[in-house]
Design an enzyme around this catalytic site. Structure first.
Site, PDB file in Angstrom:
ATOM      1  N   ASP A 530       0.833  -1.201   0.000  1.00  0.00           N
ATOM      2  CA  ASP A 530       0.000   0.000   0.000  1.00  0.00           C
ATOM      3  C   ASP A 530       0.873   1.258   0.000  1.00  0.00           C
ATOM      4  OD1 ASP A 530      -2.594   1.436   0.376  1.00  0.00           O
ATOM      5  OD2 ASP A 530      -1.598   2.039   2.236  1.00  0.00           O
ATOM      6  N   HIS A 533       4.616   4.002  -3.564  1.00  0.00           N
ATOM      7  CA  HIS A 533       5.468   5.061  -4.110  1.00  0.00           C
ATOM      8  C   HIS A 533       5.905   6.061  -3.047  1.00  0.00           C
ATOM      9  CE1 HIS A 533       1.298   6.360  -4.291  1.00  0.00           C
ATOM     10  NE2 HIS A 533       1.719   7.590  -4.194  1.00  0.00           N
ATOM     11  N   ASP A 631      -9.952   1.945  -5.092  1.00  0.00           N
ATOM     12  CA  ASP A 631      -9.770   3.387  -4.971  1.00  0.00           C
ATOM     13  C   ASP A 631     -10.487   4.159  -6.070  1.00  0.00           C
ATOM     14  OD1 ASP A 631      -8.127   3.259  -2.710  1.00  0.00           O
ATOM     15  OD2 ASP A 631      -6.360   2.837  -3.936  1.00  0.00           O
TER      16      ASP A 631
END
Length: 1527
Positions: A530, A533, A631
């Site tokens: 999760d 980045h 999402d």
């Protein structure tokens, strides 16, 4: 396709190549070979990797060296040397390599895919088979209810379930805000029971074993819930005001904004135009002004960056020295004065570097006035610096204002925003960036907390994400202004975790998270990273290493929002991410959605079969392609309910992992929020009624369609349908084809998307027809979204997450085309004589519909392609799959090709593989011309193979060559017809091609390129094997480079329709019917009278004929040229003997050198001396050539005559002299002279009007007035000719002593009497005089040089001695290295080594040797034979040998280096070997890349391509091969 051979990939290492952003993916079981690229060959390179040795555990910080392997003990070059890894363990591995003293000159990563297994039998679940469904764990209820809710995934064909985290949630109830990473969420415990991780593990194992479903879950490393109890005990785990004081200013601003928001909520700014309810732009404008006045001016953030000027000046004054000096207060001083940031980041805490200040600001004298003036200057500079800090702070404030206003506009005014309403304490103006675990207090009271460590350590920064930020840098670390500039989209329920550089910086956090990771890896098959980045890379690396220690085949997925594929690769490489999440919902059109399918996996339909050993090429990260992620916004709201099925079908046809999120298939018409959703998923009940919101079955939503699509997706991947074609039928209809390269079955899915609701948007009523190549076997699936009834608006259930109940899928599976309700068969047509195509007309392909066809080849094509694959299996086991047995094949195919080729000679192989256009035309043909492109380089197979070598690795099916193959059978007919026109074994091979192409002509045209390539490549490699079996052991056991160069022998050596060499004596027992000859170069010197040159033949013969084992053909060439001896010379331009020109002074010496080499290298080689030579011109006065056998004499007599004529002196006028034989030469140039200097023994001759050595360019330009002027006459004694003469004499002396050569002397007439000169004396005379007269000493005062004023390079050997233009003697050229190789005894070791060093520095180029010193006034390195201007030194290529870099001399240079290096000692020799290998690597690269598969005649300066050069030159190849032999 069946894979039986070990798959090996080759990674070329090149100096300074950093590939951290390049992705290399490999599968377990693959072999990875590291090989040296051209920049590293010949150097001491050591490769290190952290891939564990067999039996060892992985440690990402432990690197080990790899051992170099040399196949069959090859040492001559580094082209085949490699070190390898057998990849058996999944994960990410790093490699680096060093060279000499540089430990690290290049590096990169490799990622090895995991192998997942499911079911009781632990069957493999290939990555491309994965169909994953995401579940919000909190919506599953107690653990004992999970199977009923998860069964929906199983029954709809998913084989992987992705759970959001199973840990206790924070106060926000967000699925990703975890309050305790080590505990199981108590919500999952059934009443009266406390569930544990073991219970979860048991369930996961049951799903894997009984359902065939793998399970993965999220790991969240970047943040924890703000209310995590462990965080209160360990506040050092977050970014707080104690361990991160750089955030103090941002915290001050955050608190000021909170108090401003409270005042706004209380209505205190209403009278100033800003009410609590912000409704329009006037309110926004007022907000901007108030933020500056009430917030930024009040908090004075610039003070955190400024200097306390008065305090600094006072300190400066005290430190001033008492003595005076010149002032340093000028502009330069102002520029250099810097400030030192306060580590505690207090207001006015910034300090001045007083040491620098005292150097820059000094009073003129110790007087009070000067000191005051100096302090004033210092103060002024500090005020200026403070002003700069103020401006910088104002800039940050402006950006913060923009971000605040942007957030307010989105949250309170935007149509697509949440429209939060009035500002309240619950919904403040902006999110808080920091925790505030204290009772409410005033702003001023809060400011005191900064100095109270026990309180300040609990003020922690929240996490979030930053639009467009650098994902490789943490936005919470010093240097980032994200919090200050309010650029963070903040998650107020979580705290960003601060790991530091390693466990030593935050031991508790590292240990806590490692335990969390180990629990997860113990119970789940994989993880989703999760917020990957934003997670520190070194943290994720360490955690995943811990996970893989428990579960080696860990499946790792992540979403990466970096905005850059290269940065994505950094994460994939370092973390070993298996699959990157890709979103179909991001596509704005059906065209873009189709493009994503093509982008994320598979090869083009009709792709070429790739070899099992091939280069490792960069790739795109493996994708898990989702129709919707948890999402994403709800697709029904973004597009339409009718689009769910067709978009799912498009995703399912992708050749990668696919997936979805629970709720999509049930047509839930809203986003299932990870934050707010508390209802439970519906349960599976096959008997449920559609009106029951708590249960579902295949009647609900598109579940039935999804089951069919998921099943199809898994079948396609498992059965090897690895080729993909995407066709945009019209604006809204996308057709995706998956094709099997072994069975040539295809599955075609046609989807009518509905990005806009068809109830409100008018779609086209007429879909274009489709033309499907092949025979439609069945309709696998036809489905459309239908509305059961109009039941009014959707009603959300209170307890279950329910979907639209009035929509479902009407579906039929596995029906015949005639039974379809969507399409009908319009016609069957054949495009051309082999193309079988079915036309499909769409009748009811409405928006929201999908139809899937299974297509096979038509019966004739199936039979032909199957039979073809059966015959191709002799080349590769890959073709056994899908192969059929032809009961009545053409008779020629009953014999394996290698047996047919065993009857071919190497001269036959020249025709089979090579022959350029000029050679083909000489026999009445020509090379194949590809329309709208280029002719092939060769008529033989190499012409095709060179083109396919460029096309095949890239699958460039759009290349004009492939178009030509698809459009007609012309090239097939050319290949077979060219061979059928021959006789004997070649004709049989032609019949083999004809039969194989006979099958191929009945295949669908889209398959022709790949099978044509397979046929030609199989024949080509079979031919190469046959060639090497006929060559010497040096070639057979040699490296790839040796073999490539040895093929030059076949390339250059052939027999055309017309004789190139004179006939041999019929008395020669094994004389061939027709002699093969060597072409000097391709394409310019390959046919007719310009094919065969004496000098070129014998410079090339040792390398191309003797070293390759072609002894008989070499003997025949020696004898044929011996028969042309006239005037003591052999011709340079042979002109088939009858039209020979005897204007070359050096050719006879090269011929003699080759006779010597033959005698030395060939077993019983001296027998050649007795072979009969049929003389064409037995006397100088013979005007007409004599027929073969008319005048025979043994070879040793011909040798004796050549030497005797030279000692006597040669002087004659060329036959037929004049423009009819040379239109450029002046009359004086036709006078040929050669003689032996009685004082020195040197062979000399020539004059200033001709050029009798290899540097034989004659001026051609009337405009530049160089016509008839030789550019390089090299008259006198040319250094290489002296060396060749010395070599011959030394050899003859030995032969005579051995009783093999009958002559010990030459006898000449001098002043009317016979004079005998012993060979031993002649030899001794050259030895005594050579270095004395040729060496140019380093010391200018060394006596003995006749022309010291002409010397411009010292420590070298002259190019000639006694030239008519004395300055020519002193030119630095590479010719002396030839003498070093053939007669090394002439040279002193130290002097030779020094001269070679000069040559290396001045003459050595990337591929060849400069033919003239670049410091010479007439040097010009660019050869242009078409340029005709008034430049004497350039026009019409006058500089042919005045600078351009010729390749063949580099062979002699390198051989000389090796010889004398060995004399210099072991260390020098070892270094020289490395240098030589490095030079040879460039030739290897050129050979590899050249479509001619040869080495050029020359290059322009610094290795630049020269369009006027031969593309492949015999002596270039030969001399490089000789270097390898010496090695």
């Amino acid at each position: 396709m069946l894979q039986t051979a070990t798959q090996s990939r080759v990674l070329l290492l090149n100096d300074m190549e950093r590939l951290e952003r390049t992705l290399f993916r490999l599968e377990q079981g693959f072999e990875l070979q590291f090989r040296l690229g051209p920049t590293l060959q010949g150097k001491k390179v050591q490769v290190h990797t952290n891939y564990p040795a067999e039996g060892q555990l992985f440690d990402r910080l432990n690197f080990r060296p790899l051992a170099w392997l040399n196949p069959a003990g090859q040492r001559e070059d580094d082209s085949d040397q490699f070190c390898k890894l057998d990849l058996l363990v999944a994960g990410s591995y790093q490699y680096y390599f060093g060279c000499g003293d540089d430990e690290k000159v290049g590096s990169g990563y490799i990622v090895v895919d995991p192998v997942l297994t499911v079911g009781e039998d632990h069957r493999a679940l290939p990555l491309d088979c994965i169909t994953m469904q995401t579940y919000l764990a909190k919506c599953l209820g107690p653990l004992d209810q999970w199977p009923d809710r998860l069964r929906v995934a199983k029954e709809t064909g998913y084989n992987m379930i992705h759970f959001t985290p199973l840990q206790p949630l924070g106060l926000s109830r967000s699925c990703y805000s975890l309050s305790d990473q080590l505990e199981l969420n108590p919500d999952f415990s059934p009443p009266g029971k406390s569930s544990t991780w073991s219970d979860v593990g048991s369930l996961v194992e049951r799903l894997r074993r009984d359902w065939g479903v793998a399970c993965i879950t999220d790991v969240v490393y970047n943040h924890t819930a703000s209310n995590s109890k462990w965080l209160r005990l360990h506040p050092e785990c977050g970014y707080n005001l104690v361990n991160s004081p750089h955030l103090k200013a941002a915290w001050v601003l955050d608190r000021a904004l909170w108090h401003f928001s409270c005042d706004l909520a209380d209505g205190r700014y209403a009278e100033r135009g800003l009410p609590a309810l912000i409704l329009h732009q006037q309110h926004v404008h007022a907000l901007r002004g108030l933020l500056w006045q009430e917030v930024f001016l009040r908090v004075r953030l610039w003070e955190f960056e400024q200097v306390n000027v008065e305090k600094a000046v006072e300190q400066f004054h005290k430190l001033l020295p008492s003595g005076g000096g010149s002032s340093g207060c000028g502009p330069e001083g102002q520029k250099q004065l810097g400030l030192v940031k306060d580590p505690q980041c207090r207001r006015f805490g910034t300090a001045v570097d007083m040491k620098t200040a005292l150097q820059l600001f000094r009073p003129h004298s110790p007087s009070p006035a000067d000191i005051q003036e100096c302090c004033s200057g210092f103060k002024k500079r500090l005020q200026d610096l403070n002003s700069e800090r103020y401006k910088e702070s104002a800039y940050h404030a402006e950006q913060a204002t923009n971000c605040i206003v942007g957030t307010v506009v989105y949250e309170r005014l935007a149509e697509d925003g949440p429209k939060l309403g009035p500002v309240t304490r619950k919904d403040p103006l902006v999110s808080r960036y920091f925790t505030c675990p204290f009772d409410e207090m005033t702003f001023d009271q809060e400011m005191h907390l900064m100095s109270q460590e026990e309180q300040a350590c609990h003020i922690l920064a929240h996490n979030g994400w930053v639009m467009g930020d650098d994902p490789l840098q943490s936005f919470a670390e010093p240097g980032s202004q994200v919090y200050l500039r309010r650029e963070l989209v903040c998650w107020g329920d979580s705290v960003k975790l601060r790991y530091g550089a390693g466990p030593q910086d935050c031991p508790y956090l590292w240990a806590h998270m490692q335990k969390y990771t180990e629990i997860t890896a113990q119970h789940f098959h994989g993880v989703r990273l999760d917020n990957c980045h934003s997670t520190p890379l070194h943290v994720a690396e360490a955690m995943l290493a811990a996970a893989r220690a428990i579960r080696p085949n860990l499946y790792v997925i992540a979403e990466l929002f970096t905005g850059s594929e290269l940065i994505d690769n950094v994460f994939v490489n370092r973390l070993g991410i298996t699959s990157v999440v890709r979103e179909a919902l991001g596509a704005g059109s059906s065209q873009e959605q189709g493009r994503l399918v093509y982008r994320f996996g598979g090869q083009p339909v009709g792709s070429f079969v790739q070899p099992s050993l091939r280069p490792l090429v960069p790739c795109v990260a493996h994708a898990v392609f989702l129709d919707v992620t948890h999402d994403n916004r709800c697709p029904i709201q973004v597009r339409s309910v009718y689009d769910s099925l067709p978009s799912s079908a498009i995703v399912s046809m992708a050749c990668c992992a696919t997936g979805s999120t629970r709720g999509y298939d049930e047509l839930v018409p809203h986003q299932i929020s990870v934050m707010n959703e508390e209802r439970l998923y519906t349960r599976w009940n096959p008997r449920a009624q559609c009106s029951d919101p708590g249960e579902v079955n295949l009647q609900a939503g598109i579940l039935a369609g999804k089951l069919a699509l998921n099943t199809l997706h898994q079948e396609l991947a498992a059965q090897g349908f690895s080729q993909v074609y995407v066709d945009q039928v019209d604006e809204d209809i996308v057709a995706v084809t998956r094709h099997s390269p072994s069975t040539h079955q295809s599955v075609v899915a046609v989807s009518h998307t509905a990005f806009r609701d068809p109830r409100t948007h008018q779609y086209s009523q007429h879909a274009p027809p489709m033309f499907i190549p092949g025979q439609i076997e069945e309709v696998v699936l036809e489905a459309r979204t239908v509305q059961r009834s109009s039941q009014g608006s959707f009603v959300m259930d209170d307890r279950s997450i329910n979907g639209l109940m009035d929509f479902t899928v009407a579906l039929q599976e596995h029906i015949q085309l005639k039974d379809s309700e969507v399409v009908r068969l319009a016609d069957i047509s054949s495009q051309g004589h082999t193309e079988f195509v079915q036309e499909i007309v769409f009748e009811k392909l409405s928006p929201g519909s999908v139809i899937v066809f299974r297509v096979s080849l038509d019966p004739v094509s199936q039979e032909m392609v199957g039979a073809l694959r059966g015959h191709l299996a002799q080349f590769s086991p890959l073709y056994r799959t899908g192969a059929l047995v032809d009961e009545t094949p053409p008779s020629v195919l009953n014999t394996p090709l290698n047996k047919l080729m065993s009857a071919l000679t190497l001269a036959d192989m020249n025709l089979l593989l090579y022959r350029c256009d000029a050679e083909e035309r000489a026999d009445g043909g020509g090379c194949y011309n590809v329309p709208s492109w280029l002719p092939l380089k060769y008529g033989g197979l190499q012409g095709i193979v060179s083109v396919m070598a460029e096309i095949r690795p890239k699958n460039d099916l759009g290349h004009p060559f492939c178009d030509n193959l698809r459009q007609g059978d012309w090239l097939m007919d050319y290949v077979s017809g060219r061979l059928l026109a021959q006789e004997g074994a070649l004709q049989e091979v032609g019949r083999w091609f004809q039969a194989m192409f006979g099958y191929l002509k009945h295949a669908p045209r889209y398959l022709v390129p790949c099978y044509f390539d397979a046929i030609v490549l199989g024949a080509y490699t079979t031919g190469l094997d046959h060639i090497f079996r006929q060559m010497s052991r040096f070639v057979q056991s040699g490296s790839s480079l040796v073999k490539q160069l040895a093929l030059g022998s076949v390339q250059m050596c052939g027999a055309g329709l017309f004789e190139a060499l004179p006939l041999l004596s019929p008395c020669l027992a094994d004389a061939p019917r027709r002699c093969v000859s060597l072409a000097a170069g391709l394409p310019h010197f390959s046919s007719g009278i310009f094919r065969c040159w004496g000098r070129d033949t014998f410079v090339s013969l040792r390398g191309l004929m003797l070293l390759t084992g072609r002894h008989l053909e070499a003997r025949n060439m020696i004898l044929a040229f011996a028969g042309t001896l006239r005037h003591g010379l052999i011709p340079n331009l042979l002109g088939q003997g009858a039209a020979a020109r005897y204007n070359s002074r050096d050719a006879v010496w090269w011929w003699l050198q080759c006779v010597q080499d033959y005698c030395t290298l060939v077993p019983r080689g001296t027998d050649i001396l007795l072979c009969p030579v049929s003389r064409m011109y037995p006397t100088s006065s013979t005007s007409e050539p004599q027929p073969a056998g008319a005048w025979d004499q043994p070879l040793h007599d011909v040798i004796q005559e050549a030497l005797q004529r030279h000692m006597q002196g040669i002087e004659f006028l060329e036959s037929n002299a004049g423009p009819q034989i040379d239109r450029n030469m002046s009359s004086q140039g036709f006078h040929v002279e050669a003689r032996v200097d009685p004082d020195t023994g040197f062979v000399s001759g020539g004059n200033r009007y001709n050029c009798g050595t290899w540097m034989d360019k004659m001026g051609e330009s009337e405009k530049a007035r160089n016509k008839g002027v030789p550019a390089t006459p090299r008259d006198g004694a040319a250094v290489e000719m002296v060396g060749l003469c010395k070599s011959t004499l030394r050899w003859l002396v030995k032969l005579h002593g051995d009783g093999v050569f009958p002559y010990a002397t030459v006898t000449v007439r001098r002043e009317g009497r016979d004079l005998s000169v012993p060979y031993a004396e002649w030899d001794r005379k050259i030895q005594q005089n050579f270095e004395r007269l040729f060496y140019v000493a380093p010391d200018p005062h060394t006596p003995g040089d006749a022309h010291p004023h002409l010397v411009h390079k010292r420590g070298i050997y002259k190019d000639s001695y006694g030239a008519s233009s004395p300055w020519c003697d002193y030119q630095l050229r590479p010719n002396f290295t030839i003498a070093m190789v053939v007669a090394p005894e002439l040279f002193s070791v130290e002097k030779a080594w020094g001269a070679l060093a000069v040559a290396e520095k001045k003459l050595l180029g990337p591929l060849g040797m400069k033919t003239l010193d670049p410091d010479d006034m007439v040097y010009c390195g660019v050869y242009d034979n078409e340029l005709d201007n008034d430049n004497f030194n350039l026009a019409r290529g006058f500089n042919y040998h005045q600078g351009p870099e010729w390749l063949w001399p580099v062979g002699y240079f390198l051989r000389a280096k090796l010889y004398f290096a060995k004399k210099m000692g072991p260390e020098t020799y070892e270094n020289t070997v490395h240098m030589v290998k490095n030079v040879l690597s460039r030739h290897s690269v050129h050979l590899e890349r050249s479509s001619w598969k040869g080495l050029p005649e020359l290059t322009n300066e610094n290795g630049q391509y020269c369009p006027f050069s031969c593309e492949s030159q015999a002596w270039s190849i030969a001399t490089i091969l000789e270097v390898l032999y010496d090695l």
